[in-house]
Design a protein around this motif. Structure first.
Motif, PDB file in Angstrom:
ATOM      1  N   LEU A  95      46.649  76.069  27.514  1.00  0.00           N
ATOM      2  CA  LEU A  95      46.021  75.746  28.787  1.00  0.00           C
ATOM      3  C   LEU A  95      46.069  74.233  28.990  1.00  0.00           C
ATOM      4  N   PRO A  96      46.094  73.780  30.246  1.00  0.00           N
ATOM      5  CA  PRO A  96      46.011  72.329  30.457  1.00  0.00           C
ATOM      6  C   PRO A  96      44.694  71.813  29.869  1.00  0.00           C
ATOM      7  N   ILE A  97      44.774  70.671  29.190  1.00  0.00           N
ATOM      8  CA  ILE A  97      43.594  70.139  28.490  1.00  0.00           C
ATOM      9  C   ILE A  97      42.433  69.939  29.468  1.00  0.00           C
ATOM     10  N   LEU A  98      42.752  69.472  30.663  1.00  0.00           N
ATOM     11  CA  LEU A  98      41.695  69.215  31.655  1.00  0.00           C
ATOM     12  C   LEU A  98      40.950  70.506  31.996  1.00  0.00           C
ATOM     13  N   GLN A  99      41.720  71.559  32.172  1.00  0.00           N
ATOM     14  CA  GLN A  99      41.097  72.858  32.495  1.00  0.00           C
ATOM     15  C   GLN A  99      40.225  73.334  31.333  1.00  0.00           C
ATOM     16  N   LEU A 100      40.744  73.142  30.138  1.00  0.00           N
ATOM     17  CA  LEU A 100      40.003  73.550  28.941  1.00  0.00           C
ATOM     18  C   LEU A 100      38.690  72.774  28.834  1.00  0.00           C
ATOM     19  N   LEU A 101      38.789  71.487  29.085  1.00  0.00           N
ATOM     20  CA  LEU A 101      37.583  70.645  29.026  1.00  0.00           C
ATOM     21  C   LEU A 101      36.567  71.107  30.065  1.00  0.00           C
ATOM     22  N   GLN A 102      37.076  71.460  31.239  1.00  0.00           N
ATOM     23  CA  GLN A 102      36.177  71.936  32.299  1.00  0.00           C
ATOM     24  C   GLN A 102      35.575  73.280  31.934  1.00  0.00           C
ATOM     25  N   ASP A 103      36.420  74.199  31.482  1.00  0.00           N
ATOM     26  CA  ASP A 103      35.969  75.557  31.171  1.00  0.00           C
ATOM     27  C   ASP A 103      34.892  75.577  30.100  1.00  0.00           C
ATOM     28  N   LEU A 104      34.998  74.654  29.168  1.00  0.00           N
ATOM     29  CA  LEU A 104      34.036  74.681  28.062  1.00  0.00           C
ATOM     30  C   LEU A 104      32.993  73.567  28.153  1.00  0.00           C
ATOM     31  N   ASP A 105      32.824  73.043  29.369  1.00  0.00           N
ATOM     32  CA  ASP A 105      31.798  72.014  29.640  1.00  0.00           C
ATOM     33  C   ASP A 105      31.936  70.811  28.724  1.00  0.00           C
ATOM     34  N   LEU A 106      33.150  70.367  28.545  1.00  0.00           N
ATOM     35  CA  LEU A 106      33.368  69.237  27.633  1.00  0.00           C
ATOM     36  C   LEU A 106      33.896  67.993  28.356  1.00  0.00           C
ATOM     37  N   LEU A 107      34.034  68.123  29.675  1.00  0.00           N
ATOM     38  CA  LEU A 107      34.657  67.038  30.433  1.00  0.00           C
ATOM     39  C   LEU A 107      33.902  65.717  30.281  1.00  0.00           C
ATOM     40  N   GLU A 108      32.588  65.801  30.293  1.00  0.00           N
ATOM     41  CA  GLU A 108      31.780  64.572  30.251  1.00  0.00           C
ATOM     42  C   GLU A 108      31.882  63.856  28.904  1.00  0.00           C
ATOM     43  N   ILE A 109      32.191  64.620  27.879  1.00  0.00           N
ATOM     44  CA  ILE A 109      32.218  63.989  26.544  1.00  0.00           C
ATOM     45  C   ILE A 109      33.638  63.919  25.989  1.00  0.00           C
ATOM     46  N   LYS A 110      34.608  64.011  26.864  1.00  0.00           N
ATOM     47  CA  LYS A 110      36.001  64.104  26.399  1.00  0.00           C
ATOM     48  C   LYS A 110      36.449  62.863  25.619  1.00  0.00           C
ATOM     49  N   ASP A 111      35.867  61.698  25.928  1.00  0.00           N
ATOM     50  CA  ASP A 111      36.291  60.471  25.242  1.00  0.00           C
ATOM     51  C   ASP A 111      35.405  60.113  24.061  1.00  0.00           C
ATOM     52  N   ARG A 112      34.458  60.973  23.781  1.00  0.00           N
ATOM     53  CA  ARG A 112      33.582  60.668  22.640  1.00  0.00           C
ATOM     54  C   ARG A 112      34.177  61.211  21.350  1.00  0.00           C
ATOM     55  N   ARG A 113      33.948  60.463  20.284  1.00  0.00           N
ATOM     56  CA  ARG A 113      34.463  60.917  18.995  1.00  0.00           C
ATOM     57  C   ARG A 113      33.574  62.019  18.436  1.00  0.00           C
ATOM     58  N   LEU A 114      34.173  62.891  17.670  1.00  0.00           N
ATOM     59  CA  LEU A 114      33.430  64.051  17.160  1.00  0.00           C
ATOM     60  C   LEU A 114      32.247  63.639  16.284  1.00  0.00           C
ATOM     61  N   GLY A 115      32.396  62.519  15.610  1.00  0.00           N
ATOM     62  CA  GLY A 115      31.314  62.037  14.758  1.00  0.00           C
ATOM     63  C   GLY A 115      30.068  61.669  15.544  1.00  0.00           C
ATOM     64  N   GLN A 116      30.233  61.459  16.846  1.00  0.00           N
ATOM     65  CA  GLN A 116      29.078  61.058  17.670  1.00  0.00           C
ATOM     66  C   GLN A 116      28.445  62.248  18.395  1.00  0.00           C
ATOM     67  N   LEU A 117      28.961  63.447  18.166  1.00  0.00           N
ATOM     68  CA  LEU A 117      28.474  64.611  18.919  1.00  0.00           C
ATOM     69  C   LEU A 117      27.358  65.343  18.176  1.00  0.00           C
ATOM     70  N   SER A 118      26.558  66.079  18.947  1.00  0.00           N
ATOM     71  CA  SER A 118      25.516  66.913  18.333  1.00  0.00           C
ATOM     72  C   SER A 118      26.178  68.157  17.734  1.00  0.00           C
ATOM     73  N   GLY A 119      25.413  68.899  16.952  1.00  0.00           N
ATOM     74  CA  GLY A 119      25.950  70.104  16.323  1.00  0.00           C
ATOM     75  C   GLY A 119      26.480  71.097  17.354  1.00  0.00           C
ATOM     76  N   GLY A 120      25.744  71.258  18.434  1.00  0.00           N
ATOM     77  CA  GLY A 120      26.144  72.203  19.476  1.00  0.00           C
ATOM     78  C   GLY A 120      27.421  71.758  20.171  1.00  0.00           C
ATOM     79  N   GLN A 121      27.512  70.454  20.428  1.00  0.00           N
ATOM     80  CA  GLN A 121      28.716  69.940  21.096  1.00  0.00           C
ATOM     81  C   GLN A 121      29.932  70.098  20.181  1.00  0.00           C
ATOM     82  N   LYS A 122      29.732  69.832  18.893  1.00  0.00           N
ATOM     83  CA  LYS A 122      30.841  69.987  17.943  1.00  0.00           C
ATOM     84  C   LYS A 122      31.322  71.436  17.924  1.00  0.00           C
ATOM     85  N   GLN A 123      30.351  72.350  17.948  1.00  0.00           N
ATOM     86  CA  GLN A 123      30.709  73.759  17.900  1.00  0.00           C
ATOM     87  C   GLN A 123      31.465  74.159  19.168  1.00  0.00           C
ATOM     88  N   ARG A 124      31.091  73.533  20.307  1.00  0.00           N
ATOM     89  CA  ARG A 124      31.819  73.817  21.551  1.00  0.00           C
ATOM     90  C   ARG A 124      33.258  73.326  21.439  1.00  0.00           C
TER      91      ARG A 124
END
Lengths: 346, 315
Positions: free
Chosen positions: B117-146
Motif C-alpha cells: 500500500l502507499p505509505i501515506l495511505q497506510l499512515l492514514q489508515d492506522l492513525d500514524l500520520l501525525e507521528i510519521k516523523d517520530r522515532r520509535l524510541g520516542q513513542l508510547s507502547g500503544g503507538q509502537k504497537q500500532r
C-alpha cells in the motif's frame, strides 16, 4: 523486490550507524586517539634490539662483518640491497650495512631523520671499530630517503586495518546479536525478504561506512603528521574494501548464533584482543619470534595490516598482493558459507 | 477435537493434527483448526498454553513434528515465499529499530514485498500520520504497537497473525488496538489472534479456540461454546456444614462443583429455573443456606469449567 529490500536494508545499516552516537564516537575517535597517543608520544619503540641488515656483497665475503655483529643487541639479517631497502621502508630494519668493495671500510645506509636509526648507526660504528681493530676503519654514510621509515607512516595503515576490524566485529556482530535478542530477526524471517539480503546488507553497509573511516584516518594522518601513501590511494581503498568485507563476514559468523550481547563481547574479546596484539598493528611483526610471526600471516587482521602497509609504505600495487588477498578472500568466503549454514534467526 | 469443515465458506487456513514437541514436552498437541476468509479467530489460553508455538507454526517460524498445515492452499515445505507474501505478522515483544522514524520503518517493511500500500495511505489508515516523523524510541507502547500492526499490514495481506498484540499495554492503548483490529477485520482481513485477555477475545473474535497445555479444549463462537459445554449460567451457593453433600444427593443436576471464593458454583443451562428447587430443599433439610445466586457465565467461567483451573491465576 530483492534490489529494493537490499537498498532499504543497506540504507538502514548506515542510518543506524549515524543515529547511534556511541558507534560514531567509537569508530571515528578511537583510531584518532591511537594515532595521537602513539604518533606524538611513543614516536619510536624504545629499548629494543637493533635490526641490522647486512647487504650481501658479490665481491667480498661478509664473514668478518657478521662476526663483528655478534653483539647481543643486534638482530642481523643478510639479504640483497633491494630486499633490505623494502624491509627498511616498512620499519623492520634500523641500519643497512655493506662491506666496501674498494677500501677497508663499510657503507652504512640509514634515515638520518630517525632517532632510532641514528643511534643504531652510532652504536654499530663503535662495535665494528672495537671488534675489528686492524687499523683505521672508514665508514661511508648514505641517506635512505624513504619517508616511510617514520613510525607514524608505519602506524597509520595499521590503525586503518584495526579500525576496519573493530568496527565490523564490535559493530556488525553486536547489531546482529541485539537484533536476535529483540526478536527483530524473527520478524524479518516472517517476511519474504531473502535471508541473504539481510546478511549482504550488513556487508554493504560496512563498505559504505568504511569510506568514512578511510577518509578520517588517512585525512587525520595527512593533516597531523604529513602521512601520504606511496602506493595508489585507490589501491589502498580497494584493499580496504576487501578487508572490510572479510571482517564483516567474520563478524556475521561470530554473531551467527548468540543472542546475548555480554556473551558475544566476551567471546569476541577472547579471540580478537590477542589477534590485535600480534598482527603488527602498532609494532612491526619482525620483533615477534619467527614461528609466531609466520603463524600470524594467516590471521585476517595481520593480512589486512600487512597488505595496507605494502601499498601505503612500499608502493606495491593491489593485484600484486597475492597472499594477503588470498587470506582475506578465504576468510570472506568461508565465513559467509559457514554463516549461511549455522545462522539462527531466533 | 477435530476441525469442523466450514461449509460454503472460503477457508484460508487449515491445520490438521499439528503436533510439536520441545524435548519431552508436547507444546502443541494434535491441534485442528480452520480459519475462514474474513474471520477473526482468537486463540485463548494462559501463559505457557502453547499459543505462541502454535502461532509460530502458522507463521512458518517453527515447523511441526507431525500434522498438516495449509495456508491459502500452500504449504511451507514447498511454497514458503508464496505464503509469506500473503500473511502479515506481529510477534510478541518485538523491538523494531528505535532510531527509525515511523515512516522509515514502514518503508523498510514495504520493501520486502512485491507490492504494498502507499505509505501515506497506510499512515492514514492506522492513525500514524501525525507521528510519521517520530522515532520509535520516542513513542508510547500503544503507538509502537500500532506501528507493528502497520508493518504487518502494509503489503495488504490476506491473513494477519497477531501474537498477543495488547500484551503490556495500558487499558486505553489496549482499546485503541482493539479498535484498529476491528477496522482491519472490517476490511475483510482474516485474523488469528492469540491472547490471554478474555475481554479481547470476546470483543474481537468470531470464534474462540481455548488452548490448554497445547491442546484445544474448546472451539467455536462464544454462544456455541457456552451451549456445547453447558456453561450458560451458573448457580453459586454458600452453605454450612454437610448441606452441600445432601443437596447433591437430592438434586442430580448439582454435579462437578467448582470451589469459588465465597462458596461453590454449578454450571447449568437452566440455573435460574433451578434456584427455587434448591432453596426449598435447603428449608426441608433445616436451613444452612447462606446465599444462593444465579450469574451469567463468562468466558473465564468457561475456561474454569474446561480446564478445572482459574484462568486469572495462570496469567
Amino acid at each position: 523486490m530483492i534490489v529494493k529490500s537490499l537498498m532499504e536494508m543497506t540504507k538502514g545499516r548506515v542510518r543506524e550507524f549515524f543515529r547511534e552516537p556511541s558507534a560514531c564516537i567509537f569508530v571515528l575517535t578511537m583510531p584518532l586517539l591511537w594515532m595521537l597517543i602513539l604518533g606524538f608520544c611513543v614516536n619510536e619503540p624504545q629499548e629494543r634490539a637493533l635490526h641490522i641488515g647486512v647487504i650481501q656483497n658479490e665481491i667480498k665475503a661478509t664473514t668478518n662483518l657478521l662476526k663483528a655483529l655478534s653483539d647481543p643487541r643486534f638482530v642481523v639479517k643478510e639479504a640483497s640491497y633491494q630486499d633490505h631497502l623494502a624491509a627498511y621502508a616498512k620499519g623492520d630494519l634500523d641500519v643497512l650495512i655493506k662491506d666496501s668493495n674498494d677500501a677497508k671500510g663499510f657503507e652504512l645506509f640509514y634515515d638520518a631523520n630517525r632517532a632510532q636509526a641514528v643511534d643504531a648507526a652510532k652504536y654499530l660504528r663503535l662495535v665494528i671499530t672495537s671488534s675489528l681493530s686492524s687499523g683505521q676503519i672508514i665508514f661511508a654514510s648514505h641517506q635512505v630517503t624513504s619517508q616511510k621509515a617514520r613510525y607514524i607512516d608505519f602506524l597509520v595503515p595499521g590503525l586503518l586495518g584495526l579500525s576496519l576490524f573493530t568496527t565490523s566485529i564490535y559493530g556488525t556482530g553486536m547489531t546482529i546479536v541485539v537484533n536476535r535478542r529483540e526478536n527483530l530477526l524473527k520478524r524479518y524471517r516472517v517476511t519474504p525478504m531473502r535471508p541473504w539480503v539481510y546478511i549482504l546488507s550488513h556487508i554493504l553497509g560496512r563498505l559504505l561506512l568504511m569510506a568514512l573511516e578511510f577518509v578520517c584516518i588517512l585525512g587525520a594522518g595527512k593533516l597531523l603528521f604529513g602521512f601520504s601513501s606511496v602506493g595508489s590511494l585507490w589501491d589502498v581503498y580497494f584493499f580496504s574494501l576487501l578487508a572490510s568485507a572479510s571482517f564483516a563476514a567474520l563478524a556475521i559468523l561470530c554473531g551467527a548464533r548468540l543472542a546475548n550481547a555480554a556473551t558475544y563481547n566476551g567471546a569476541v574479546n577472547l579471540l580478537c584482543v590477542p589477534m590485535m596484539l600480534v598482527s603488527g598493528v602498532w609494532f612491526s611483526k619482525a620483533h615477534l619470534p619467527l614461528w609466531l610471526a609466520s603463524l600470524t600471516d594467516f590471521l585476517p587482521l595481520s593480512a589486512a595490516t600487512t597488505g595496507l602497509r605494502k601499498i601505503a609504505v612500499e608502493g606495491v600495487a593491489f593485484f600484486s598482493l597475492g597472499s594477503e588477498i588470498l587470506v582475506l578472500g578465504c576468510y570472506l568466503v568461508v565465513a559467509m558459507a559457514l554463516s549461511a549454514k549455522i545462522f539462527r534467526w531466533s | 477435537m477435530s476441525a469442523a469443515p466450514l461449509i460454503n465458506e472460503d477457508v484460508v487456513l487449515r491445520a490438521s493434527k499439528l503436533t510439536k514437541y520441545f524435548g519431552t514436552l508436547k507444546a502443541v498437541n494434535e491441534v485442528c483448526l480452520t480459519l475462514a476468509r474474513g474471520e477473526c479467530l482468537a486463540i485463548l489460553g494462559p501463559n505457557g498454553a502453547g499459543k505462541t508455538t502454535l502461532c509460530e507454526i502458522f507463521e512458518g517460524l517453527v515447523s511441526q513434528d507431525s500434522g498438516d498445515l495449509e495456508i491459502l492452499s500452500y504449504r511451507y515445505q514447498d511454497s514458503r515465499a508464496n505464503i509469506l507474501e500473503k500473511i502479515g505478522v506481529t510477534l510478541q515483544e518485538t523491538a523494531l529499530y528505535k532510531r527509525y522514524t515511523v515512516e522509515e520503518t514502514l518503508t523498510l517493511f514495504a520493501s520486502f514485498y512485491p507490492s504494498s500500500l502507499p505509505i501515506l495511505q497506510l499512515l492514514q489508515d492506522l492513525d500514524l500520520l501525525e507521528i510519521k516523523d517520530r522515532r520509535l524510541g520516542q513513542l508510547s507502547g500503544g503507538q509502537k504497537q500500532r506501528v507493528c500492526l502497520a508493518s504487518a499490514f502494509g503489503h495488504n495481506p490476506d491473513i494477519l497473525f497477531l501474537d498477543e498484540p495488547t500484551n503490556g499495554l495500558d487499558p486505553k492503548a489496549r482499546r485503541e488496538i482493539w479498535a484498529l483490529v476491528s477496522r482491519l477485520k472490517a476490511m475483510g482481513k482474516s485474523i488469528i489472534l492469540t491472547t490471554h485477555f478474555m475481554e479481547e477475545a470476546e470483543r474481537l473474535a468470531d470464534r474462540i479456540a481455548i488452548l490448554d497445555q497445547g491442546k484445544i479444549v474448546g472451539l467455536g463462537s462464544l454462544d456455541e461454546l457456552f451451549t456445547t459445554f453447558g456453561v450458560k449460567e451458573y448457580l453459586e451457593v454458600g452453605v454450612e456444614g454437610g448441606l452441600l453433600e445432601l443437596l447433591k444427593k437430592r438434586h442430580g443436576f448439582l454435579v462437578d462443583e467448582v470451589k469459588t471464593a465465597r462458596g461453590y458454583s454449578f454450571f447449568l443451562q437452566d440455573a435460574s429455573q433451578r434456584v427455587q428447587e434448591v432453596v426449598q430443599t435447603c428449608s426441608e433439610l433445616g436451613g444452612g443456606l447462606r446465599f444462593i445466586s444465579v450469574k451469567q457465565a463468562s468466558l473465564e467461567d468457561l475456561f474454569l469449567k474446561l480446564t478445572g483451573r482459574s484462568f486469572a491465576n495462570d496469567c
